[in-house]
Design an enzyme around this catalytic site. Structure first.
Site, PDB file in Angstrom:
ATOM      1  CG  HIS A   1      -7.475   2.854  -0.713  1.00 29.16           C
ATOM      2  ND1 HIS A   1      -7.298   2.866   0.652  1.00 29.16           N
ATOM      3  CD2 HIS A   1      -6.682   1.854  -1.176  1.00 29.16           C
ATOM      4  CE1 HIS A   1      -6.436   1.931   1.009  1.00 29.16           C
ATOM      5  NE2 HIS A   1      -6.041   1.306  -0.098  1.00 29.16           N
TER       6      HIS A   1
ATOM      7  CB  ALA B   1     -17.875   0.698   2.946  1.00 29.31           C
TER       8      ALA B   1
ATOM      9  CG  ASP C   1     -16.697  -3.532  12.407  1.00 28.54           C
ATOM     10  OD1 ASP C   1     -17.177  -2.662  11.651  1.00 28.54           O
ATOM     11  OD2 ASP C   1     -15.538  -3.974  12.274  1.00 28.54           O
TER      12      ASP C   1
ATOM     13  CG  ASN D   1      18.587   4.065 -20.243  1.00 28.53           C
ATOM     14  OD1 ASN D   1      17.876   3.979 -19.249  1.00 28.53           O
ATOM     15  ND2 ASN D   1      19.185   3.025 -20.779  1.00 28.53           N
TER      16      ASN D   1
ATOM     17  CD  GLU E   1      -2.883   1.173   2.343  1.00 23.30           C
ATOM     18  OE1 GLU E   1      -3.732   0.263   2.233  1.00 23.30           O
ATOM     19  OE2 GLU E   1      -2.860   1.981   3.287  1.00 23.30           O
ATOM     20  CG  PHE E   2       2.877   2.609  -2.496  1.00 25.17           C
ATOM     21  CD1 PHE E   2       4.187   2.803  -2.097  1.00 25.17           C
ATOM     22  CD2 PHE E   2       2.545   1.408  -3.128  1.00 25.17           C
ATOM     23  CE1 PHE E   2       5.153   1.827  -2.322  1.00 25.17           C
ATOM     24  CE2 PHE E   2       3.495   0.432  -3.360  1.00 25.17           C
ATOM     25  CZ  PHE E   2       4.805   0.641  -2.952  1.00 25.17           C
TER      26      PHE E   2
ATOM     27  NE  ARG F   1     -17.548   6.172   8.060  1.00 29.10           N
ATOM     28  CZ  ARG F   1     -17.597   6.368   9.376  1.00 29.10           C
ATOM     29  NH1 ARG F   1     -18.687   6.055  10.043  1.00 29.10           N
ATOM     30  NH2 ARG F   1     -16.548   6.839  10.018  1.00 29.10           N
TER      31      ARG F   1
END
Length: 698
Positions: free
Chosen positions: A167, A215, A250, A496, A103-104, A197
């Site tokens: 996301h 969500a 939840d 290059n 993840e970023f 959400r």
């Protein structure tokens, strides 16, 4: 008799007789006519003369892709290019092959965006199943800004070839806005969504009229509006969402998201394996049976840990706090502890047999996550490539397996210039009457710009140039790896931005020798005759195959050298194909009827021959515009206007020729080095008149 020193030609001066005499001698000369249109059709030719089929300008969006085309005659060498993410997961789970994902988050500045794309390339080499990019409502995430979530995610797909999940949050957005974002994501080639959400703007959640609240609503919208196009992920909370009344409450919401159409779950970070195991058991009790991936956060610093814990409203176990507090001012010590802790946690998770893959929260950093994966034996950096060039993960390019060689070192530029094609060459390139290459006017698009800042480029390429020979030296230092006179290694050139390809080592000495003499090479490959596809230097494609290459050399050189080269090439007419052009389009070639020439191909068990790289005369004319412009746009503009350094680069741009040579006799020793050697012998032979070389064909 000694020859006089080479005369310096005024900028823009050209000897028209060079092409004219070549024409009189029967050597083909052509220029791309102004009538060529991006809408022009192309004739499809039999395999072996391979080429782009008819393609038209368009967005390429919607549900259509080249997979639906009848022209896709054979599968490419990498089957995963044809699978959607959930299919890849299912296949890995059936085989017991564990995977990881990364993840970023979008950066805040344009330079940070350049650095992040470089990070994608670096960490993509380790073999993640996918990456994901977070959605930052405050950063205009659906815009075309270079720092937006949408742009970063689409760049990862299109230019880095990474399976990418975007996301997307639904709070404080209308259904119309969200649907617009989803249509744009599909058009840009994104096909995986993490539906969330999102967090409230203020401290408390306030429901807005016309906006989604959960969500689940977003998952339902995606399925109702886009059917099965997107693979959908949702978030799971091993300790329960902070706003939920209880973990059980939840879990019911999680079950609703899965029932609405989610394909898999990624959990929030946690610190102990038992937390995840208890969560899995709870998911099973409520009927959540899709894959659940644990979110792993290697602790990398005291302050980043505190910030993340604050945002996620998690409690750090006391035993971890007892270790971290005494060393909180020692970032290295905390990072080392974080790596050890993450390795131990992952080993326990994987040993359980309940975890098919691991999802890492990287914080856009490379070292800690990479080290954890290497210790786990999951960092699968393989020098063998699926194809000789960097692939794109856009769905409409999944069948693409042929490209012109000219963009070998600038694959992101090629993808940018062909982004409006609706179909891509598969199995052959063909007789190309007009490939519809888009204009490349903005050389500073963040995914095309050099990773090195201006100050560093000046150190590498020269704070001040004194002659053309000082330019030659830059090329030599790039090839040799030795520091220049300022003690700075030259790690890139305008053509290059990456380190040298491994196969360059096979001809390093020859390249050094010709560059010192003004043959300024920007692309080359050695001849290869049946090397195993698993060869660590030249191999590509599936195991059990054999790869072949014709020797290729592409370079800039002066008009005098070209004059001698043309005379030498008459001795090699049946063996060497050549194409020579200047910035204005004065153009000489012996390519028969403008046919492309396959220069790389592979033979693999149970497949047709794959020929992924060609030398195409018409594409070369589009490439030459870009290749010449890079002299000025990337190098010349480092210096002040009218400065001697700027004038030297401008002179090369205006007066040098771009040349490509192909030795068709790939089973024999490469003759191109002898062609160049013969050229210099003729050029420096006593009694040779330079004016005769400029009118080289009698």
């Amino acid at each position: 008799m000694d020859l006089p020193n080479p005369e310096v030609l005024p900028a823009g001066h050209c000897y028209p007789s060079l092409g004219t005499r070549a024409l009189e001698a029967g050597i083909m000369r052509f220029s791309v006519p102004p009538s060529i249109s991006r809408h022009s059709a192309m004739a499809s030719e039999p395999r072996g003369n391979g080429g782009p089929n008819p393609r038209s300008e368009g967005s390429g969006g919607g549900m259509e892709s080249s997979k639906d085309s009848s022209r896709c005659s054979s599968p490419g060498p990498d089957p995963e290019r044809h699978e959607r993410l959930r299919e890849k997961m299912r296949r890995r789970m059936e085989s017991g092959d564990k995977w990881f994902s990364l993840e970023f988050f979008p950066p805040r500045t344009a330079q940070a965006a350049v650095n992040l794309i470089s990070r994608f390339d670096q960490m993509g080499a380790g073999g993640p199943l996918f990456i994901d990019v977070t959605w930052h409502p405050a950063g205009d995430p659906g815009s075309d800004k270079e720092t937006s979530s949408m742009t970063i995610a689409s760049t990862a797909v299109n230019y880095c070839g990474l399976e990418t999940m975007l996301h997307m949050t639904c709070c404080q957005q209308s259904q119309e806005q969200i649907t617009g974002h989803l249509h744009k994501a599909r058009r840009l080639g994104l096909k995986n969504i993490l539906a969330l959400r999102g967090d409230p703007v203020g401290e408390q959640w306030e429901e807005e009229e016309g906006c989604f609240r959960y969500a689940t609503d977003l998952v339902k919208l995606i399925r109702s509006e886009f059917g099965d196009y997107f693979d959908i992920c949702v978030a799971g909370y091993p300790k329960g969402h902070p706003d939920a009344e209880s973990l059980e409450d939840d879990l019911e919401h999680l079950k609703e998201k899965v029932d609405a159409g989610a394909d898999f779950v990624i959990t929030q970070l946690f610190f102990e394996a038992d937390t995840f195991f208890h969560f899995l058991q709870a998911c099973s009790r409520v009927g959540v049976t899709c894959p659940v991936l644990p979110g792993i956060f290697p602790i990398q610093g005291y302050h980043s840990l505190r910030q993340l814990v604050k945002l996620s409203k998690l409690e750090v176990p006391q035993k971890i706090r007892d270790v971290i507090e005494p060393i909180k001012d020692n970032d290295d010590a905390i990072c080392n502890y974080g790596i050890d802790h993450a390795v131990s946690l992952c080993q326990e998770l994987l040993a359980s047999g309940l975890v098919p893959g691991l999802h890492f929260y990287t914080l856009n950093r490379r070292m800690a996550t990479t080290e954890v994966l290497k210790r786990l034996g999951m960092w699968a950096e393989d020098p063998r490539r699926p194809l000789p060039w960097a692939v794109s993960a856009h769905p409409k390019r999944r069948e693409e397996d042929v490209r012109p060689i000219f963009w070998a070192s600038r694959p992101k530029s090629y993808i940018y210039r062909t982004q409006d094609w609706d179909e891509f060459p598969n199995g052959r390139w063909g007789h190309s009457s007009s490939p519809a290459f888009g204009e490349l006017k903005d050389y500073y698009l963040f995914y095309l710009t050099s990773k090195a800042p201006r100050e560093e480029l000046l150190k590498m390429w020269g704070e001040e140039l004194t002659s053309e020979e000082s330019v030659f030296e830059v090329f030599v230092h790039y090839l040799s790896g030795e520091p220049n006179q300022s003690g700075c290694p030259v790690t890139c050139l305008p053509w290059n931005d990456e380190p040298l390809a491994a196969e360059t080592s096979l001809m390093k000495e020859e390249l050094l020798r010709v560059n010192r003499r003004g043959i300024l090479t920007i692309n080359s490959q050695p001849n290869i005759n049946g090397k195993p596809s698993s060869d660590p230097v030249v191999g590509w494609g599936p195991s059990g195959g054999y790869v072949f290459q014709k020797a290729y050399l592409e370079f800039f050189t002066s008009r005098d050298t070209v004059g001698a080269l043309l005379q030498v090439l008459k001795k090699y007419e049946q063996r060497v194909n050549y194409h020579i052009v200047d910035v204005k389009g004065e153009n000489i070639t012996n390519a028969p009827e403008l046919q492309p020439n396959a220069v790389t191909w592979g033979i693999f068990p149970g497949r047709e021959i794959i020929q992924p790289t060609v030398v195409d005369p018409v594409s070369f004319m589009f490439w030459k515009d870009e290749a010449f412009a890079l002299w000025v746009e990337k190098w010349g503009k480092l210096y002040a206007e009218e400065s001697p350094s700027r004038m030297i680069i401008q002179h090369i741009h205006d007066n040098y020729f771009l040349v490509n040579l192909v030795d068709n006799e790939f089973p024999l020793d490469n003759c191109l080095w002898q062609v160049v050697e013969d050229t210099f012998q003729l050029l420096h032979r006593p009694g040779t008149r330079r004016d005769r070389l400029r009118d080289p064909v009698p």
